[in-house]
Design a protein around this motif. Structure first.
Motif, PDB file in Angstrom:
ATOM      1  N   VAL A 138       9.930 -45.395  -5.731  1.00 23.24           N
ATOM      2  CA  VAL A 138      11.369 -44.730  -5.652  1.00 23.24           C
ATOM      3  C   VAL A 138      11.321 -43.423  -5.284  1.00 23.24           C
ATOM      4  O   VAL A 138      12.323 -42.935  -4.519  1.00 23.24           O
ATOM      5  CB  VAL A 138      12.137 -44.583  -7.090  1.00 23.24           C
ATOM      6  CG1 VAL A 138      12.650 -46.211  -7.450  1.00 23.24           C
ATOM      7  CG2 VAL A 138      11.244 -44.145  -8.067  1.00 23.24           C
ATOM      8  N   ASN A 139      10.031 -42.583  -5.296  1.00 20.72           N
ATOM      9  CA  ASN A 139       9.849 -41.244  -4.791  1.00 20.72           C
ATOM     10  C   ASN A 139       9.438 -41.544  -3.186  1.00 20.72           C
ATOM     11  O   ASN A 139      10.179 -40.622  -2.530  1.00 20.72           O
ATOM     12  CB  ASN A 139       8.743 -40.612  -5.701  1.00 20.72           C
ATOM     13  CG  ASN A 139       8.644 -39.162  -5.087  1.00 20.72           C
ATOM     14  OD1 ASN A 139       9.837 -38.325  -5.360  1.00 20.72           O
ATOM     15  ND2 ASN A 139       7.391 -38.822  -4.671  1.00 20.72           N
ATOM     16  N   ALA A 140       8.755 -42.490  -3.090  1.00 21.44           N
ATOM     17  CA  ALA A 140       8.501 -42.582  -1.515  1.00 21.44           C
ATOM     18  C   ALA A 140       9.784 -42.815  -0.865  1.00 21.44           C
ATOM     19  O   ALA A 140       9.741 -42.526   0.412  1.00 21.44           O
ATOM     20  CB  ALA A 140       7.316 -43.735  -1.558  1.00 21.44           C
ATOM     21  N   GLU A 141      10.636 -43.811  -1.202  1.00 21.10           N
ATOM     22  CA  GLU A 141      11.740 -44.356  -0.422  1.00 21.10           C
ATOM     23  C   GLU A 141      12.872 -43.189  -0.777  1.00 21.10           C
ATOM     24  O   GLU A 141      13.941 -43.388  -0.013  1.00 21.10           O
ATOM     25  CB  GLU A 141      12.189 -45.601  -1.194  1.00 21.10           C
ATOM     26  CG  GLU A 141      11.349 -46.690  -0.850  1.00 21.10           C
ATOM     27  CD  GLU A 141      11.038 -47.056   0.482  1.00 21.10           C
ATOM     28  OE1 GLU A 141      12.220 -46.960   1.062  1.00 21.10           O
ATOM     29  OE2 GLU A 141       9.937 -47.518   1.010  1.00 21.10           O
ATOM     30  N   GLY A 142      12.796 -42.268  -1.120  1.00 17.89           N
ATOM     31  CA  GLY A 142      13.642 -41.026  -1.223  1.00 17.89           C
ATOM     32  C   GLY A 142      14.591 -41.273  -2.157  1.00 17.89           C
ATOM     33  O   GLY A 142      15.747 -40.464  -2.103  1.00 17.89           O
ATOM     34  N   LEU A 143      14.446 -42.048  -3.167  1.00 21.62           N
ATOM     35  CA  LEU A 143      15.732 -42.402  -4.341  1.00 21.62           C
ATOM     36  C   LEU A 143      15.682 -41.109  -5.185  1.00 21.62           C
ATOM     37  O   LEU A 143      16.440 -40.728  -5.883  1.00 21.62           O
ATOM     38  CB  LEU A 143      15.520 -43.613  -4.722  1.00 21.62           C
ATOM     39  CG  LEU A 143      15.432 -44.811  -3.991  1.00 21.62           C
ATOM     40  CD1 LEU A 143      15.240 -46.242  -4.779  1.00 21.62           C
ATOM     41  CD2 LEU A 143      16.713 -44.968  -3.186  1.00 21.62           C
ATOM     42  N   LEU A 144      14.383 -40.478  -5.328  1.00 20.58           N
ATOM     43  CA  LEU A 144      14.185 -39.125  -5.819  1.00 20.58           C
ATOM     44  C   LEU A 144      14.482 -37.956  -5.198  1.00 20.58           C
ATOM     45  O   LEU A 144      14.649 -38.144  -3.869  1.00 20.58           O
ATOM     46  CB  LEU A 144      13.086 -39.118  -6.898  1.00 20.58           C
ATOM     47  CG  LEU A 144      12.984 -40.221  -7.635  1.00 20.58           C
ATOM     48  CD1 LEU A 144      11.382 -40.302  -8.305  1.00 20.58           C
ATOM     49  CD2 LEU A 144      13.970 -40.596  -8.977  1.00 20.58           C
ATOM     50  N   ASP A 145      14.458 -36.814  -5.755  1.00 21.68           N
ATOM     51  CA  ASP A 145      14.528 -35.551  -4.925  1.00 21.68           C
ATOM     52  C   ASP A 145      13.083 -35.377  -4.446  1.00 21.68           C
ATOM     53  O   ASP A 145      12.371 -34.612  -5.174  1.00 21.68           O
ATOM     54  CB  ASP A 145      15.228 -34.554  -5.606  1.00 21.68           C
ATOM     55  CG  ASP A 145      15.462 -33.208  -4.893  1.00 21.68           C
ATOM     56  OD1 ASP A 145      14.984 -33.142  -3.834  1.00 21.68           O
ATOM     57  OD2 ASP A 145      16.276 -32.525  -5.196  1.00 21.68           O
ATOM     58  N   GLY A 146      12.587 -35.846  -3.543  1.00 21.14           N
ATOM     59  CA  GLY A 146      11.198 -35.903  -2.809  1.00 21.14           C
ATOM     60  C   GLY A 146      10.785 -34.547  -2.799  1.00 21.14           C
ATOM     61  O   GLY A 146       9.642 -33.949  -2.932  1.00 21.14           O
ATOM     62  N   VAL A 147      11.771 -33.584  -2.159  1.00 17.27           N
ATOM     63  CA  VAL A 147      11.302 -32.259  -1.583  1.00 17.27           C
ATOM     64  C   VAL A 147      11.189 -31.472  -3.011  1.00 17.27           C
ATOM     65  O   VAL A 147      10.054 -30.746  -2.985  1.00 17.27           O
ATOM     66  CB  VAL A 147      12.420 -31.896  -0.692  1.00 17.27           C
ATOM     67  CG1 VAL A 147      12.074 -30.137  -0.467  1.00 17.27           C
ATOM     68  CG2 VAL A 147      12.645 -32.396   0.451  1.00 17.27           C
ATOM     69  N   ARG A 148      12.035 -31.485  -3.868  1.00 24.34           N
ATOM     70  CA  ARG A 148      12.065 -30.662  -5.097  1.00 24.34           C
ATOM     71  C   ARG A 148      10.718 -31.234  -5.817  1.00 24.34           C
ATOM     72  O   ARG A 148      10.088 -30.480  -6.646  1.00 24.34           O
ATOM     73  CB  ARG A 148      13.269 -30.782  -5.992  1.00 24.34           C
ATOM     74  CG  ARG A 148      14.304 -30.169  -5.341  1.00 24.34           C
ATOM     75  CD  ARG A 148      15.684 -30.080  -6.044  1.00 24.34           C
ATOM     76  NE  ARG A 148      15.545 -29.322  -7.347  1.00 24.34           N
ATOM     77  CZ  ARG A 148      16.354 -29.373  -8.266  1.00 24.34           C
ATOM     78  NH1 ARG A 148      17.368 -30.117  -8.225  1.00 24.34           N
ATOM     79  NH2 ARG A 148      16.108 -28.490  -9.255  1.00 24.34           N
ATOM     80  N   ASN A 149      10.401 -32.491  -6.100  1.00 23.12           N
ATOM     81  CA  ASN A 149       9.284 -32.915  -6.586  1.00 23.12           C
ATOM     82  C   ASN A 149       8.084 -32.371  -6.014  1.00 23.12           C
ATOM     83  O   ASN A 149       7.108 -32.164  -6.852  1.00 23.12           O
ATOM     84  CB  ASN A 149       9.311 -34.688  -6.396  1.00 23.12           C
ATOM     85  CG  ASN A 149      10.138 -35.345  -7.552  1.00 23.12           C
ATOM     86  OD1 ASN A 149      10.482 -34.587  -8.540  1.00 23.12           O
ATOM     87  ND2 ASN A 149      10.438 -36.578  -7.199  1.00 23.12           N
TER      88      ASN A 149
END
Length: 297
Positions: free
Chosen positions: A145-156
């Motif tokens: 979900v992080n790799a697919e951009g469903l989370l806030d990847g930049v902030r992570n």
């Protein structure tokens, strides 16, 4: 097992060098210093060698009484040329790549002293806490979900290393101060000193509790991300099955199994809708958990 942590403020190239050489950093902590680079003769020294060689040749000619051109040239070739070659190429002492890398790592590590934490700097309790934090961070970072951009990847990508560093930095200070405190109280305390030492011990415990709260917040975030991960994978699998519904319908129609297949196909569609809703809810929960991490708003 806890791993080394480098301040995110260290340039990536230097941080990579530190990460690749934890054994050298450990040796530095124990007082290791690399050997100095070999001395190299400068141009002035080389010229001096040449002059001395030529003067020596001339002195030999004078003492021996040889003044002939041919004989002097012969002596110059036999003695002077080797001296010149030795002065030009014999001054540099080569050293291996590993030695240079060790020296470079040492210099970089000195520049960034206080901007990295080794596991050995932490006591056992602190190592366990750091390992928990790093496990939670890895779970989030490498999730689909992080790799697919469903989370806030930049902030992570910014916040998670910052959280890891802050936890490691605090645990290093806590471990060092706790070790000193234990050393002091192990020597025996008078009632007056014990009255002072007790609140200081509580301050250490309170600081540890605050770090534990940070770690637990990361773990809650990782748990929410794991729930989203499960929903995402299930949703993806259901979508694959739905994409083949036509083939299933064709097969059951040809086989006369419609009465069995219809309710199953209907349930498949319902499952897809439910999983999509579950995925949205879990992603929302993960974002909420993210906002409750220390330092986030």
């Amino acid at each position: 097992m806890a791993e080394m942590v480098v301040d995110p403020g260290v340039p990536p190239e230097d941080a990579s060098l530190l990460h690749d050489n934890p054994h050298l950093l450990s040796r530095m902590r124990r007082g290791w210093v690399p050997d100095p680079p070999p001395r190299r003769a400068g141009r002035l020294a080389r010229v001096s060698v040449v002059i001395v060689g030529l003067l020596t040749i001339l002195l030999m000619l004078m003492i021996s009484g040889i003044v002939g051109t041919s004989t002097g040239a012969l002596l110059l070739g036999v003695i002077g040329v080797p001296l010149i070659i030795m002065s030009l190429v014999g001054a540099d002492i080569p050293e291996g790549d590993g030695v240079r890398t060790d020296r470079e790592t040492y210099q970089r590590a000195r520049c960034y002293e206080g901007q990295y934490v080794l596991p050995e700097e932490l006591d056992e309790a602190s190592q366990r806490l750091l390992a928990r934090a790093q496990s939670a961070i890895r779970a989030v970072t490498y999730s689909s979900v992080n790799a697919e951009g469903l989370l806030d990847g930049v902030r992570n990508a910014v916040m998670l290393p910052a959280q890891e560093w802050e936890i490691a930095r605090l645990l290093a200070k806590l471990s060092a101060l706790r070790a000193k405190h234990r050393q002091t109280v192990s020597e025996g305390l008078t009632p007056e000193v014990a009255a002072v030492a007790e609140p200081l011990a509580r301050a250490l415990d309170s600081s540890e509790d605050a770090v534990v709260a940070r770690v637990e917040a990361l773990e809650r975030y990782a748990t929410n991300v794991a729930e989203a991960e499960r929903a995402y994978r299930a949703h993806h699998q259901i979508e694959e099955l739905r994409g083949r519904l036509g083939e299933y319908e064709e097969l059951v129609a040809e086989s006369g199994a419609d009465s069995f297949a219809v309710p199953e196909i209907t349930r498949l569609a319902q499952e897809a809708d439910q999983l999509e809703q579950a995925l949205r809810r879990s992603i929302t929960s993960a974002h909420e958990a993210f906002r409750h991490l220390p330092g986030e708003s």
